[in-house]
Design a protein around this motif. Structure first.
Motif, PDB file in Angstrom:
ATOM      1  N   PHE A  91      40.353  36.840  72.028  1.00  0.00           N
ATOM      2  CA  PHE A  91      39.892  37.441  70.666  1.00  0.00           C
ATOM      3  C   PHE A  91      38.872  36.655  70.087  1.00  0.00           C
ATOM      4  O   PHE A  91      37.817  37.013  69.572  1.00  0.00           O
ATOM      5  CB  PHE A  91      40.840  37.485  69.889  1.00  0.00           C
ATOM      6  N   ARG A  92      38.973  35.091  70.458  1.00  0.00           N
ATOM      7  CA  ARG A  92      37.850  34.240  69.851  1.00  0.00           C
ATOM      8  C   ARG A  92      36.535  34.428  70.733  1.00  0.00           C
ATOM      9  O   ARG A  92      35.452  34.411  70.076  1.00  0.00           O
ATOM     10  CB  ARG A  92      38.298  32.993  70.004  1.00  0.00           C
ATOM     11  N   THR A 116      34.855  41.526  58.541  1.00  0.00           N
ATOM     12  CA  THR A 116      35.910  40.891  57.554  1.00  0.00           C
ATOM     13  C   THR A 116      37.194  41.566  57.398  1.00  0.00           C
ATOM     14  O   THR A 116      38.213  40.915  57.653  1.00  0.00           O
ATOM     15  CB  THR A 116      35.298  40.461  56.118  1.00  0.00           C
ATOM     16  N   PHE A 117      37.318  42.538  57.310  1.00  0.00           N
ATOM     17  CA  PHE A 117      38.326  43.543  57.432  1.00  0.00           C
ATOM     18  C   PHE A 117      39.072  43.487  58.562  1.00  0.00           C
ATOM     19  O   PHE A 117      40.160  43.343  58.701  1.00  0.00           O
ATOM     20  CB  PHE A 117      38.051  45.056  57.001  1.00  0.00           C
ATOM     21  N   CYS A 123      44.311  38.742  61.724  1.00  0.00           N
ATOM     22  CA  CYS A 123      44.925  37.575  61.147  1.00  0.00           C
ATOM     23  C   CYS A 123      46.415  38.005  60.590  1.00  0.00           C
ATOM     24  O   CYS A 123      47.271  37.084  60.762  1.00  0.00           O
ATOM     25  CB  CYS A 123      44.079  36.957  60.153  1.00  0.00           C
ATOM     26  N   SER A 124      46.372  38.990  60.054  1.00  0.00           N
ATOM     27  CA  SER A 124      47.730  39.317  59.168  1.00  0.00           C
ATOM     28  C   SER A 124      48.686  39.714  60.023  1.00  0.00           C
ATOM     29  O   SER A 124      49.797  39.345  60.269  1.00  0.00           O
ATOM     30  CB  SER A 124      47.482  40.537  58.443  1.00  0.00           C
ATOM     31  N   VAL A 125      48.047  40.390  61.615  1.00  0.00           N
ATOM     32  CA  VAL A 125      48.915  40.723  62.519  1.00  0.00           C
ATOM     33  C   VAL A 125      49.590  39.457  63.090  1.00  0.00           C
ATOM     34  O   VAL A 125      50.855  39.211  63.599  1.00  0.00           O
ATOM     35  CB  VAL A 125      48.414  41.618  63.683  1.00  0.00           C
ATOM     36  N   GLY A 126      48.677  38.533  63.384  1.00  0.00           N
ATOM     37  CA  GLY A 126      49.115  37.052  64.060  1.00  0.00           C
ATOM     38  C   GLY A 126      50.201  36.437  63.144  1.00  0.00           C
ATOM     39  O   GLY A 126      51.144  35.820  63.793  1.00  0.00           O
ATOM     40  N   ILE A 127      49.933  36.535  61.769  1.00  0.00           N
ATOM     41  CA  ILE A 127      50.943  35.750  60.953  1.00  0.00           C
ATOM     42  C   ILE A 127      52.382  36.484  60.707  1.00  0.00           C
ATOM     43  O   ILE A 127      53.340  35.782  60.925  1.00  0.00           O
ATOM     44  CB  ILE A 127      50.421  35.453  59.438  1.00  0.00           C
ATOM     45  N   ALA A 170      41.290  34.068  64.113  1.00  0.00           N
ATOM     46  CA  ALA A 170      40.668  35.075  62.914  1.00  0.00           C
ATOM     47  C   ALA A 170      40.304  34.448  61.898  1.00  0.00           C
ATOM     48  O   ALA A 170      39.276  34.686  61.059  1.00  0.00           O
ATOM     49  CB  ALA A 170      41.773  36.155  62.852  1.00  0.00           C
ATOM     50  N   LEU A 171      41.170  33.445  61.439  1.00  0.00           N
ATOM     51  CA  LEU A 171      40.879  32.724  60.065  1.00  0.00           C
ATOM     52  C   LEU A 171      39.387  32.074  60.268  1.00  0.00           C
ATOM     53  O   LEU A 171      38.643  31.941  59.268  1.00  0.00           O
ATOM     54  CB  LEU A 171      41.827  31.664  59.777  1.00  0.00           C
ATOM     55  N   GLU A 172      39.126  31.534  61.491  1.00  0.00           N
ATOM     56  CA  GLU A 172      37.924  30.752  61.576  1.00  0.00           C
ATOM     57  C   GLU A 172      36.711  31.698  61.514  1.00  0.00           C
ATOM     58  O   GLU A 172      35.869  31.060  60.809  1.00  0.00           O
ATOM     59  CB  GLU A 172      37.931  30.259  63.126  1.00  0.00           C
ATOM     60  N   ARG A 173      36.761  32.936  62.022  1.00  0.00           N
ATOM     61  CA  ARG A 173      35.799  33.706  61.714  1.00  0.00           C
ATOM     62  C   ARG A 173      35.524  34.129  60.172  1.00  0.00           C
ATOM     63  O   ARG A 173      34.506  34.062  59.785  1.00  0.00           O
ATOM     64  CB  ARG A 173      36.051  35.159  62.480  1.00  0.00           C
TER      65      ARG A 173
END
Length: 636
Positions: A91-92, A116-117, A123-127, A170-173
């Motif tokens: 992903f990264r 961004t969406f 990010c939400s899925v990962g968390i 994802a948060l990095e992006r």
């Protein structure tokens, strides 16, 4: 449409307070960049350990008469690392497949908010998956593997760590975007949280059909907005499980963790690694030289070389796009010198790639076997003759057109004569060893696909070393490319397997089977397959579409009396048509990019080849023996 791998942005607007932590050239946050480099090393080491364990077991069993009984435990842990940690890194590296339908039609000012969406959803899925899987770590602490005594916690921790890394990447992006986009992301988080809260309060009011409809609607919205397909499948499956009473919500994490460690999937890293080694060592170029030496006197010889080379090379890279890039890069120069327009080369590459979907060792077919009851070896054997039939049809078209061109006095192929054709053929013969090991070894049932693929990797390493074409840099690059590609493929497989389980629980598969039974005619069902599957192949690309539709359509075909192996071959090739279909097939754009061809010109030149592929599919549908003879002879 499905996206090609994105380029890394170099003009990210980073607030001054964070600028010193950002690598401006790469567009990455430095602490995360250092972490990613460590993850890369971990993945390559894991890949090496997996190879040594599997090849070690092959050697000890065949030479010394005993097996490494702990092999399955190590490979299970290793494949989990490649699936989830590698999937996060993929992903990264922007390797995950995503649709870009809305992004392509929306004004440019919408692109960043859409990205961004997408990153917010990932990010939400990962968390979410990390949180859900966390209790499993302590719950499994007392469970140990029977041979090495490894705590089950380690296997579950790999999944959790992968999801944490995914959220971090994802948060990095998100953080590296402008302040306005960060506010947008936070707003989106709030909206998602509110929607989830509302659904929790109204979950009891959902009927099964309503819940299925909501899940399908969620899939469509997320896909159109550009969320990578792996995370759309993970999110939609988890949404259904979260609100249904049929299973607890943590079933999704359990399913994803278990499905990714299926032993047959261990063959995928070795298939891809063998293909990468062949490419970096120049063996794919030697395959082209070999076919050119054999076919140099045939009208349209270079076009025949494209078809035959794609047949021989197909499936080794784990990606049709990679196959097209490898073969196209080697042959588009000679094709241009021979007078063929770039659009013609791109069209032929696309058609040959569709033909190669069922040529072993096809990653898509291996994955299809892993999620169904089909034998891997039987499925591989079933695909050989249908692909050869389509190859012959394509080459017949090339031959007829070349002869007609020659009668008109037009150039019909390369006028360059090989000075030493026999020497060229002999020089290229070592390149045939790896495909032959894979095809003969798996179809003949000499060993498992995983063991045969490991032997193929060893052969590629030995041959490349003997030819002095394998440097340490090439070996490392092959390992890195393989680790990232495997992470992308296996994370999609993992998410899609859980989605397939969700489909089973929801009863959708049963509904489709009943619908097929109501049709009552196998040929009408196959006709519907020819119409519908290219559309899904165009939108979702081959692997995700196969994973989503395979568990639904294969049982329905079987209920109509269609032999499963025959339908699987039709299914895979027809899906490949969509991947290379104009105007939005990702494979078509990859071929055009490789050959520097215009999409419109390529699409026009692709039409005659498509006719030949469709004729081949019809023949395969009408003559089951084409798909079933080899599997039956091999005992499947």
């Amino acid at each position: 449409m499905t996206s090609l791998p994105e380029t890394v942005p170099t003009d990210i607007a980073v607030p001054p307070i964070r600028r010193r932590w950002v690598d401006a050239e790469q567009g990455h946050w430095l602490p995360v960049q250092w972490l990613a480099k460590g993850v890369n090393v971990l993945l390559v080491v894991t890949l090496a350990v997996l190879f040594l364990v599997v090849i070690g077991n092959v050697i000890t069993r065949n030479l010394f008469g005993f097996s490494l009984v702990w092999e399955s435990e190590i490979t299970s842990l290793g494949i989990g690392v490649l699936s989830f940690v590698g999937g996060a890194l993929a992903f990264r590296e922007r390797k995950h497949i995503a649709l870009q339908v809305l992004k392509r039609v929306a004004p440019e000012r919408w692109h960043e908010p859409l990205d961004t969406f997408s990153d917010t959803v990932v990010c939400s899925v990962g968390i979410l998956l990390a949180v859900i899987s966390w209790p499993l770590l302590s719950a499994q602490a007392g469970t140990r593997t029977p041979v090495l005594g490894i705590s089950q916690t380690w296997f579950d921790a790999v999944f959790t760590a992968g999801m944490v890394l995914l959220a971090l990447f994802a948060l990095e992006r998100i953080v590296l975007r402008s302040g306005r986009d960060i506010v947008t992301a936070l707003s989106m988080f709030a909206v998602i949280a509110l929607i989830e809260a509302a659904l929790v309060l109204t979950a009891a009011a959902f009927t099964t059909s309503g819940l299925v409809t909501f899940t399908i609607a969620s899939i469509v919205v997320l896909l159109v907005c550009g969320v990578p397909i792996a995370f759309v499948l993970a999110a939609s499956g988890e949404l259904y499980l979260f609100y249904t009473a049929n299973a607890p919500a943590d079933t999704g994490a359990i399913n994803m963790g278990q499905n990714a460690t299926h032993f047959v999937l261990v063959a995928i890293p070795f298939f891809i690694l063998a293909g990468a080694l062949m490419t970096h060592a120049g063996l794919s170029t030697r395959l082209a030289e070999f076919t050119h030496a054999l076919l140099r006197r045939v009208p349209g010889s270079l076009q025949h070389v494209v078809v035959v080379t794609m047949y021989l090379f197909s499936g080794l890279s784990g990606s049709k796009i990679a196959d097209v890039a490898a073969v196209g890069s080697a042959l588009q120069g000679p094709m241009r010198k021979a007078g063929y327009p770039p659009g013609e080369t791109a069209a032929l590459l696309s058609a040959s790639a569709v033909m190669g979907e069922s040529v072993p060792p096809s990653t898509i077919m291996l994955v299809l076997a892993s999620i169904t009851s089909l034998s891997v070896a039987g499925l591989f054997a079933a695909g050989i003759i249908p692909a050869a039939l389509i190859a012959v049809l394509l080459m017949s078209l090339i031959l007829v057109r070349a002869r007609l061109a020659r009668r008109r006095g037009e150039q019909a192929g390369s006028t360059e004569r090989l000075r030493h054709p026999v020497r060229t053929a002999v020089r290229a013969l070592p390149a045939l060893v790896v495909p032959l090991i894979l095809i003969i070894g798996i179809v003949a049932g000499i060993a498992s696909p995983t063991e045969i693929s490991a032997v193929a990797v060893l052969a590629a390493i030995v041959i490349s070393a003997l030819l002095r074409n394998l440097s340490r840099r090439a070996l490392w690059t092959s390992g890195v490319e393989t680790a990232v590609t495997v992470g992308m493929v296996l994370l999609i497989v993992s998410a899609a397997s859980n989605f397939a389980w969700t489909v089973s629980v929801s009863g959708i598969a049963d509904d489709v089977e009943h619908l097929a039974a109501s049709i009552g005619n196998r040929y009408l069902f196959i006709l519907a397959t020819f119409i519908v599957l290219p559309i899904f192949g165009t939108l979702l690309e081959g692997l995700p579409a196969v994973l989503m539709l395979g568990p639904i359509l294969l049982p329905a075909a079987t209920a109509l009396g269609i032999p499963p192996l025959q339908y699987a071959v039709l299914f895979v090739i027809t899906m490949g048509l969509g991947t290379f279909a104009p105007p939005i097939g990702v494979g078509l754009y990859a071929a055009c990019s490789t050959c520097a061809a215009a999409v419109g010109d390529t699409a026009r030149r692709l039409a005659p080849y498509w006719v030949m592929i469709l004729v081949g599919l019809i023949v395969v549908a009408l003559v089951p023996a084409l798909s079933l003879t080899l599997p039956h002879l091999a005992g499947y």
